[in-house]
Scaffold this motif. Structure first.
Motif, PDB file in Angstrom:
ATOM      1  N   LEU A  32       0.837  -1.200   0.000  1.00 51.29           N
ATOM      2  CA  LEU A  32       0.000   0.000   0.000  1.00 51.29           C
ATOM      3  C   LEU A  32       0.871   1.247   0.000  1.00 51.29           C
ATOM      4  O   LEU A  32       0.610   2.206  -0.730  1.00 51.29           O
ATOM      5  N   ARG A  33       1.940   1.238   0.797  1.00 53.20           N
ATOM      6  CA  ARG A  33       2.850   2.390   0.848  1.00 53.20           C
ATOM      7  C   ARG A  33       3.522   2.609  -0.506  1.00 53.20           C
ATOM      8  O   ARG A  33       3.607   3.739  -1.002  1.00 53.20           O
ATOM      9  N   LEU A  34       3.995   1.527  -1.120  1.00 56.98           N
ATOM     10  CA  LEU A  34       4.625   1.649  -2.435  1.00 56.98           C
ATOM     11  C   LEU A  34       3.632   2.155  -3.479  1.00 56.98           C
ATOM     12  O   LEU A  34       3.962   3.019  -4.297  1.00 56.98           O
ATOM     13  N   LEU A  35       2.422   1.634  -3.432  1.00 60.60           N
ATOM     14  CA  LEU A  35       1.380   2.060  -4.363  1.00 60.60           C
ATOM     15  C   LEU A  35       1.059   3.544  -4.175  1.00 60.60           C
ATOM     16  O   LEU A  35       0.946   4.290  -5.151  1.00 60.60           O
ATOM     17  N   ASN A  36       0.941   3.979  -2.932  1.00 53.22           N
ATOM     18  CA  ASN A  36       0.664   5.382  -2.637  1.00 53.22           C
ATOM     19  C   ASN A  36       1.753   6.278  -3.242  1.00 53.22           C
ATOM     20  O   ASN A  36       1.444   7.264  -3.924  1.00 53.22           O
ATOM     21  N   ASP A  37       3.007   5.930  -2.998  1.00 55.23           N
ATOM     22  CA  ASP A  37       4.107   6.728  -3.550  1.00 55.23           C
ATOM     23  C   ASP A  37       4.028   6.803  -5.076  1.00 55.23           C
ATOM     24  O   ASP A  37       4.117   7.881  -5.655  1.00 55.23           O
ATOM     25  N   GLN A  38       3.881   5.645  -5.701  1.00 52.03           N
ATOM     26  CA  GLN A  38       3.926   5.603  -7.159  1.00 52.03           C
ATOM     27  C   GLN A  38       2.745   6.308  -7.800  1.00 52.03           C
ATOM     28  O   GLN A  38       2.903   6.991  -8.813  1.00 52.03           O
ATOM     29  N   VAL A  39       1.569   6.171  -7.214  1.00 51.20           N
ATOM     30  CA  VAL A  39       0.403   6.856  -7.775  1.00 51.20           C
ATOM     31  C   VAL A  39       0.607   8.363  -7.713  1.00 51.20           C
ATOM     32  O   VAL A  39       0.426   9.063  -8.718  1.00 51.20           O
ATOM     33  N   LEU A  40       0.996   8.869  -6.547  1.00 50.25           N
ATOM     34  CA  LEU A  40       1.172  10.321  -6.418  1.00 50.25           C
ATOM     35  C   LEU A  40       2.322  10.836  -7.277  1.00 50.25           C
ATOM     36  O   LEU A  40       2.191  11.846  -7.963  1.00 50.25           O
ATOM     37  N   GLU A  41       3.458  10.137  -7.228  1.00 55.70           N
ATOM     38  CA  GLU A  41       4.631  10.608  -7.969  1.00 55.70           C
ATOM     39  C   GLU A  41       4.414  10.564  -9.477  1.00 55.70           C
ATOM     40  O   GLU A  41       4.810  11.483 -10.192  1.00 55.70           O
ATOM     41  N   ASN A  42       3.779   9.514  -9.959  1.00 50.00           N
ATOM     42  CA  ASN A  42       3.602   9.384 -11.403  1.00 50.00           C
ATOM     43  C   ASN A  42       2.397  10.152 -11.917  1.00 50.00           C
ATOM     44  O   ASN A  42       2.410  10.642 -13.042  1.00 50.00           O
ATOM     45  N   ALA A  43       1.349  10.284 -11.108  1.00 49.42           N
ATOM     46  CA  ALA A  43       0.197  11.084 -11.530  1.00 49.42           C
ATOM     47  C   ALA A  43       0.567  12.556 -11.668  1.00 49.42           C
ATOM     48  O   ALA A  43       0.021  13.267 -12.511  1.00 49.42           O
ATOM     49  N   THR A  44       1.502  13.010 -10.841  1.00 46.88           N
ATOM     50  CA  THR A  44       1.931  14.412 -10.914  1.00 46.88           C
ATOM     51  C   THR A  44       3.082  14.618 -11.905  1.00 46.88           C
ATOM     52  O   THR A  44       3.440  15.753 -12.194  1.00 46.88           O
ATOM     53  N   GLY A  45       3.667  13.535 -12.373  1.00 46.06           N
ATOM     54  CA  GLY A  45       4.814  13.644 -13.267  1.00 46.06           C
ATOM     55  C   GLY A  45       6.116  13.902 -12.539  1.00 46.06           C
ATOM     56  O   GLY A  45       7.145  14.175 -13.165  1.00 46.06           O
ATOM     57  N   ALA A  46       6.104  13.815 -11.225  1.00 49.56           N
ATOM     58  CA  ALA A  46       7.308  14.086 -10.441  1.00 49.56           C
ATOM     59  C   ALA A  46       8.248  12.896 -10.391  1.00 49.56           C
ATOM     60  O   ALA A  46       9.440  13.067 -10.142  1.00 49.56           O
ATOM     61  N   GLY A  47       7.725  11.702 -10.595  1.00 48.20           N
ATOM     62  CA  GLY A  47       8.547  10.495 -10.483  1.00 48.20           C
ATOM     63  C   GLY A  47       8.583   9.725 -11.788  1.00 48.20           C
ATOM     64  O   GLY A  47       7.976  10.107 -12.783  1.00 48.20           O
ATOM     65  N   ALA A  48       9.295   8.626 -11.739  1.00 50.94           N
ATOM     66  CA  ALA A  48       9.391   7.728 -12.889  1.00 50.94           C
ATOM     67  C   ALA A  48       8.888   6.352 -12.457  1.00 50.94           C
ATOM     68  O   ALA A  48       8.928   6.004 -11.276  1.00 50.94           O
ATOM     69  N   LEU A  49       8.414   5.586 -13.395  1.00 49.41           N
ATOM     70  CA  LEU A  49       7.946   4.239 -13.091  1.00 49.41           C
ATOM     71  C   LEU A  49       9.102   3.423 -12.519  1.00 49.41           C
ATOM     72  O   LEU A  49      10.226   3.484 -13.027  1.00 49.41           O
ATOM     73  N   PRO A  50       8.860   2.670 -11.436  1.00 53.91           N
ATOM     74  CA  PRO A  50       9.960   2.012 -10.727  1.00 53.91           C
ATOM     75  C   PRO A  50      10.752   1.018 -11.571  1.00 53.91           C
ATOM     76  O   PRO A  50      11.938   0.828 -11.334  1.00 53.91           O
ATOM     77  N   TRP A  51      10.140   0.401 -12.562  1.00 59.11           N
ATOM     78  CA  TRP A  51      10.905  -0.553 -13.375  1.00 59.11           C
ATOM     79  C   TRP A  51      11.872   0.150 -14.321  1.00 59.11           C
ATOM     80  O   TRP A  51      12.692  -0.496 -14.950  1.00 59.11           O
ATOM     81  N   THR A  52      11.804   1.492 -14.372  1.00 58.42           N
ATOM     82  CA  THR A  52      12.790   2.240 -15.161  1.00 58.42           C
ATOM     83  C   THR A  52      13.970   2.679 -14.305  1.00 58.42           C
ATOM     84  O   THR A  52      14.928   3.237 -14.828  1.00 58.42           O
ATOM     85  N   TRP A  53      13.890   2.456 -12.983  1.00 62.86           N
ATOM     86  CA  TRP A  53      14.961   2.841 -12.075  1.00 62.86           C
ATOM     87  C   TRP A  53      16.099   1.831 -12.169  1.00 62.86           C
ATOM     88  O   TRP A  53      15.883   0.659 -12.484  1.00 62.86           O
ATOM     89  N   PRO A  54      17.314   2.253 -11.814  1.00 62.06           N
ATOM     90  CA  PRO A  54      18.399   1.270 -11.668  1.00 62.06           C
ATOM     91  C   PRO A  54      18.023   0.251 -10.582  1.00 62.06           C
ATOM     92  O   PRO A  54      17.307   0.581  -9.631  1.00 62.06           O
ATOM     93  N   ARG A  55      18.499  -0.978 -10.728  1.00 56.12           N
ATOM     94  CA  ARG A  55      18.136  -2.039  -9.781  1.00 56.12           C
ATOM     95  C   ARG A  55      18.524  -1.712  -8.340  1.00 56.12           C
ATOM     96  O   ARG A  55      17.802  -2.045  -7.410  1.00 56.12           O
ATOM     97  N   ASP A  56      19.675  -1.060  -8.154  1.00 57.14           N
ATOM     98  CA  ASP A  56      20.067  -0.734  -6.783  1.00 57.14           C
ATOM     99  C   ASP A  56      19.081   0.244  -6.151  1.00 57.14           C
ATOM    100  O   ASP A  56      18.750   0.131  -4.972  1.00 57.14           O
ATOM    101  N   GLU A  57      18.553   1.186  -6.919  1.00 53.98           N
ATOM    102  CA  GLU A  57      17.558   2.125  -6.400  1.00 53.98           C
ATOM    103  C   GLU A  57      16.251   1.404  -6.062  1.00 53.98           C
ATOM    104  O   GLU A  57      15.597   1.723  -5.076  1.00 53.98           O
ATOM    105  N   GLN A  58      15.866   0.433  -6.889  1.00 55.30           N
ATOM    106  CA  GLN A  58      14.667  -0.355  -6.594  1.00 55.30           C
ATOM    107  C   GLN A  58      14.839  -1.096  -5.268  1.00 55.30           C
ATOM    108  O   GLN A  58      13.941  -1.079  -4.408  1.00 55.30           O
ATOM    109  N   ALA A  59      15.975  -1.750  -5.110  1.00 53.60           N
ATOM    110  CA  ALA A  59      16.230  -2.517  -3.884  1.00 53.60           C
ATOM    111  C   ALA A  59      16.258  -1.609  -2.664  1.00 53.60           C
ATOM    112  O   ALA A  59      15.670  -1.925  -1.625  1.00 53.60           O
ATOM    113  N   ILE A  60      16.923  -0.470  -2.780  1.00 53.30           N
ATOM    114  CA  ILE A  60      17.016   0.476  -1.668  1.00 53.30           C
ATOM    115  C   ILE A  60      15.620   0.960  -1.269  1.00 53.30           C
ATOM    116  O   ILE A  60      15.282   1.016  -0.084  1.00 53.30           O
TER     117      ILE A  60
END
Length: 163
Positions: free
Chosen positions: A96-124
């Motif tokens: 739920l926490r991950l979903l909340n972050d991704q919905v807000l970040e991507n709906a506003t255009g402030a973030g990038a989809l997590p599968w486009t992140w480097p693997r170390d950033e995903q793990a962190i």
């Protein structure tokens, strides 16, 4: 949800954010990873604020970082109150926490989809959000009484044997 459950949720959310923030700061000592400004950008876009340099958005960054975690603690409190507890309850809450972050970040255009992140950033990100979710969950599972602690009786099974 009772007022007491809500307060427990907000407090546990704050404790979860504190644990996550401490873990982030310790990790950054070793990885030299810079602070993220995505929370500030997300909140600025949600509030329709004019653009400013990241150096001038520390307050927004902390407001979003702490605010999301504190408010979402109420959702984990509701789970605990309804019997969704323990590691499974905390795992569901992590998502739920991950979903909340991704919905807000991507709906506003402030973030990038997590599968486009480097693997170390995903793990962190998963590790830090896991620390948040499991800290808040452990506190709430202790603070909020289990509505029905008795397991539901059912016929068991054993691998290789008929039930």
């Amino acid at each position: 949800m009772t007022g007491k459950t809500l307060l427990y949720g907000l407090a546990a959310g704050a404790a979860g954010v504190a644990a996550m923030t401490l873990a982030e700061k310790l990790e950054q000592l070793f990885t030299k990873r810079p602070n993220s400004s995505v929370p500030a950008h997300t909140l600025a876009k949600l509030l329709k604020l004019p653009p400013k340099p990241d150096s001038e958005r520390l307050g927004l960054n902390w407001t979003m970082h702490w605010g999301q975690g504190i408010v979402l603690g109420a959702a984990r409190a509701l789970l605990a109150e309804r019997g969704v507890r323990g590691p499974i309850g905390s795992f569901l809450f992590l998502n739920l926490r991950l979903l909340n972050d991704q919905v807000l970040e991507n709906a506003t255009g402030a973030g990038a989809l997590p599968w486009t992140w480097p693997r170390d950033e995903q793990a962190i990100d998963l590790i830090h959000k896991g620390i948040y979710a499991f800290t808040a969950g452990a506190l709430l599972d202790r603070l909020i009484p289990n509505p029905d602690p008795a397991p539901v009786p059912r016929k068991g099974w054993t691998v290789g044997k008929k039930a």
